[in-house]
Motif scaffolding. Structure first.
Motif, PDB file in Angstrom:
ATOM      1  N   PHE A 165     -79.131 -35.649 -31.933  1.00 55.28           N
ATOM      2  CA  PHE A 165     -79.339 -36.112 -33.307  1.00 55.28           C
ATOM      3  C   PHE A 165     -80.655 -35.594 -33.876  1.00 55.28           C
ATOM      4  N   GLU A 166     -81.661 -35.417 -33.020  1.00 53.51           N
ATOM      5  CA  GLU A 166     -82.883 -34.772 -33.491  1.00 53.51           C
ATOM      6  C   GLU A 166     -82.594 -33.328 -33.891  1.00 53.51           C
ATOM      7  N   TRP A 167     -81.768 -32.655 -33.109  1.00 52.69           N
ATOM      8  CA  TRP A 167     -81.414 -31.280 -33.442  1.00 52.69           C
ATOM      9  C   TRP A 167     -80.640 -31.221 -34.764  1.00 52.69           C
ATOM     10  N   GLY A 168     -79.724 -32.165 -34.941  1.00 54.78           N
ATOM     11  CA  GLY A 168     -78.976 -32.208 -36.183  1.00 54.78           C
ATOM     12  C   GLY A 168     -79.880 -32.422 -37.387  1.00 54.78           C
ATOM     13  N   ALA A 171     -89.942 -32.542 -34.225  1.00 56.96           N
ATOM     14  CA  ALA A 171     -88.491 -32.629 -34.119  1.00 56.96           C
ATOM     15  C   ALA A 171     -87.982 -34.008 -34.520  1.00 56.96           C
ATOM     16  N   GLY A 172     -88.866 -34.992 -34.556  1.00 54.66           N
ATOM     17  CA  GLY A 172     -88.487 -36.353 -34.918  1.00 54.66           C
ATOM     18  C   GLY A 172     -89.692 -37.262 -34.783  1.00 54.66           C
ATOM     19  N   ASN A 173     -89.442 -38.554 -34.795  1.00 61.50           N
ATOM     20  CA  ASN A 173     -90.529 -39.528 -34.632  1.00 61.50           C
ATOM     21  C   ASN A 173     -90.147 -40.586 -33.601  1.00 61.50           C
ATOM     22  N   ASP A 219     -89.809 -32.769 -28.759  1.00 61.87           N
ATOM     23  CA  ASP A 219     -91.197 -32.310 -28.669  1.00 61.87           C
ATOM     24  C   ASP A 219     -91.780 -32.583 -27.285  1.00 61.87           C
ATOM     25  N   ARG A 220     -91.236 -33.575 -26.606  1.00 60.49           N
ATOM     26  CA  ARG A 220     -91.775 -33.971 -25.296  1.00 60.49           C
ATOM     27  C   ARG A 220     -91.115 -33.228 -24.138  1.00 60.49           C
TER      28      ARG A 220
END
Length: 273
Positions: free
Chosen positions: A46-49, A234-236, A246-247
């Protein structure tokens, strides 16, 4: 300095919450590790989306998630050939679906392969609940985390020339050197501590060095992707770290290197028997 201090504190707090859960699931293996992987794959998809398909983030994220989850489940049940076939056809299906929603097909297809390939290999590395699988998984985590942490601390403390300012302006050569040295030490230490078959301490250090280089490469690669998509993170999902992607960006590349190392050891052991 105060801002950096708060940033480090936030990162440490996030790690203190997430790391024990990851370590526990890895230790127990089996369905616990599968559950960890499935949850991570869904979040990453979902982060990729959201990052690659801003006009249809949830549908594209769901398409990517379904393909990756199916491949991971197949790998868990030991059907690795089916897992890789699912990745290929899942990537094609996600790409076609993204195009139908007015998004880039190649981005959705790449997302399935980018997330799915290391996920399947990590399931193979852990290999159910066996001790050998635990040792190899501990190796990839230790090398990646050591390289990531030391690269951040060395870069923040020592500073110096930038590694690749065009794509990642905050990364330095001092952080890069600190990261790969930490990875080599972690590889040697884990090989000395655990039974890794025919993997000696020397070759454990070499494997750790190679995996740390892959960790740095994966981090830079994701920085390039974020620049391409025009996003900062990439997200939060994780405070202080941005998104889960990111991690684990470096981990995804390091898994491939360590999996290749384990495959080589398996082949050598079979040849000697």
């Amino acid at each position: 300095m105060a801002v950096k201090g708060r940033d480090i504190a936030l990162r440490a707090a996030s790690a203190a919450v997430l790391a024990p859960a990851a370590v526990a699931a890895t230790w127990f293996g089996g369905v616990w590790f599968l559950a960890l992987m499935l949850a991570a794959c869904v979040v990453l998809a979902f982060e990729w989306g959201a990052m690659s398909a801003p006009k249809a983030p949830r549908p594209v994220g769901l398409a990517v998630a379904l393909a990756v989850v199916a491949a991971v489940v197949s790998a868990y049940f030991g059907v690795m050939s089916v897992a890789f076939v699912i990745l290929v056809f899942g990537a094609a299906a996600a790409g076609l679906y993204a195009r139908s929603r007015g998004q880039q097909a190649v981005d959705a297809a790449y997302g399935v392969l980018y997330l799915g390939w290391p996920s399947v290999l990590l399931i193979w590395l852990r290999d159910g609940d066996g001790a050998v699988g635990l040792h190899w998984t501990a190796l990839v985590f230790a090398v990646t985390w050591s390289a990531d942490i030391l690269a951040y601390l060395a870069g923040s403390t020592l500073g110096g020339p930038k590694l690749w300012p065009r794509y990642s302006p905050n990364k330095t050569w001092s952080g890069f050197v600190g990261g790969i040295l930490a990875g080599a030490v972690a590889g040697a230490a884990l090989t000395a501590w655990f039974d890794m078959g025919r993997l000696t301490i020397f070759w454990g250090a070499i494997l750790g060095l190679a995996a740390a280089l892959a960790t740095m490469g994966g981090d830079l690669w994701e920085s390039g992707l974020k620049r391409r998509f025009g996003v900062k993170d990439a997200g939060n999902t994780i405070p202080g770290h941005g998104g889960l992607l990111d991690r684990v960006d470096g981990l995804m590349f390091a898994v491939v290197v360590v999996a290749a190392g384990r495959l080589l050891v398996v082949l050598l052991e079979k040849g000697a028997s």
